[in-house]
Write a protein that holds these residues in place. Sequence first.
Motif, short mmCIF file in Angstrom:
data_model
loop_
_atom_site.label_atom_id
_atom_site.label_comp_id
_atom_site.label_asym_id
_atom_site.label_seq_id
_atom_site.Cartn_x
_atom_site.Cartn_y
_atom_site.Cartn_z
N ASP A 151 0.86 -1.19 0.00
CA ASP A 151 0.00 0.00 0.00
C ASP A 151 0.89 1.24 0.00
O ASP A 151 1.86 1.30 0.77
N GLN A 152 0.55 2.21 -0.85
CA GLN A 152 1.34 3.43 -0.90
C GLN A 152 1.38 4.15 0.44
O GLN A 152 2.29 4.93 0.70
N LYS A 153 0.40 3.88 1.31
CA LYS A 153 0.36 4.58 2.60
C LYS A 153 1.57 4.25 3.48
O LYS A 153 1.86 4.98 4.43
N LEU A 154 2.31 3.19 3.16
CA LEU A 154 3.53 2.90 3.92
C LEU A 154 4.58 3.98 3.72
O LEU A 154 5.44 4.18 4.57
N ARG A 218 -3.94 11.10 -11.72
CA ARG A 218 -4.70 9.85 -11.59
C ARG A 218 -3.90 8.88 -10.74
O ARG A 218 -2.67 8.84 -10.83
N SER A 219 -4.59 8.12 -9.94
CA SER A 219 -3.93 7.06 -9.18
C SER A 219 -3.95 5.80 -10.02
O SER A 219 -4.08 5.83 -11.24
N SER A 220 -3.83 4.64 -9.36
CA SER A 220 -3.77 3.38 -10.07
C SER A 220 -5.16 2.86 -10.40
O SER A 220 -6.13 3.11 -9.68
N ASP A 246 0.93 4.13 -8.19
CA ASP A 246 -0.02 5.00 -7.50
C ASP A 246 -0.13 6.39 -8.10
O ASP A 246 -0.70 7.30 -7.48
N GLY A 247 0.41 6.59 -9.29
CA GLY A 247 0.38 7.93 -9.88
C GLY A 247 1.20 8.94 -9.10
O GLY A 247 1.06 10.14 -9.31
N GLY A 248 2.03 8.45 -8.18
CA GLY A 248 2.83 9.35 -7.36
C GLY A 248 2.16 9.79 -6.07
O GLY A 248 2.66 10.72 -5.41
N GLN A 249 1.05 9.14 -5.69
CA GLN A 249 0.35 9.56 -4.47
C GLN A 249 1.24 9.50 -3.24
O GLN A 249 1.07 10.27 -2.29
#
Length: 261
Positions: A151-154, A218-220, A246-249
């Motif tokens: 998860d990009q949130k990491l 845009r995200s994934s 993740d589109g760079g999120q």
Amino acid sequence: MPHPTHPRTVLVTGAAKRLGRSIALTLAAGGWQVAVHYRSSQQDAMDTVAACAQLTGGSALFDADFEDETAVRALLPRVVAHFGRVDAVVNSASLFEHDNAETFGFAALEKHLRSNTATPVLLAQALHQHVADRVAAGEADAQGAVVNLLDQKLWNQNPDFVSYTLSKAALEAAGTMLALALAPRVRVVGVAPGLTLTSHMLSDDKFAQLHALSPLGRSSTAEDVAATVKFALENRSITGTTLLVDGGQHLMKFDRDFSLM
């Protein structure tokens, strides 16, 4: 895994619906035989198997509760018994229940760690043993691959979903250790999506607004993530790293989880 002389078989966990189903269908379209894992969504799993079978030579469904260690340890041998061999595991199944610093407790963390961390490690362990058995039986070039959905949130933390985030952080760390421990026979790669699919917690308009919050605008999409999983499985030079899709999120700061914004 270039020019295979046998049908490649992959176990995709949580493949009955949503992102796991997209991954299963993309791999089936690429010629992989797909073992579709599900916990309770049997009809959805049957639908995924049927869709995969139309794209490739074989697919089958396998149930397992990832809070049950015995069931987890039995899963890969069951797939091997059905298909004869397994070449890869995609750990897509994920528990995602909300807690925060105030509501955190042992029970919630343990539940997430069992499903999101311990299960992928045990499946990687089982795949490595299976590949070793094939080598011992004379298949000198036997190889395997594991892809863990992260998860990009990491890389962009917020205070929501504490137990979930801890379990995914532990899985990311496990990926590094497993890549070292299981080489050279088994590769381990992480794939970290951004906001990909909507849920009951987001309206369609809100999802579209949040999906656009990234440097790329845009995200994934599920197709983006599935294509990256396929790439990771088939590129023999990648191990011990994570591909952020993740589109760079992860480069932007969000104070809350998307579902609570």
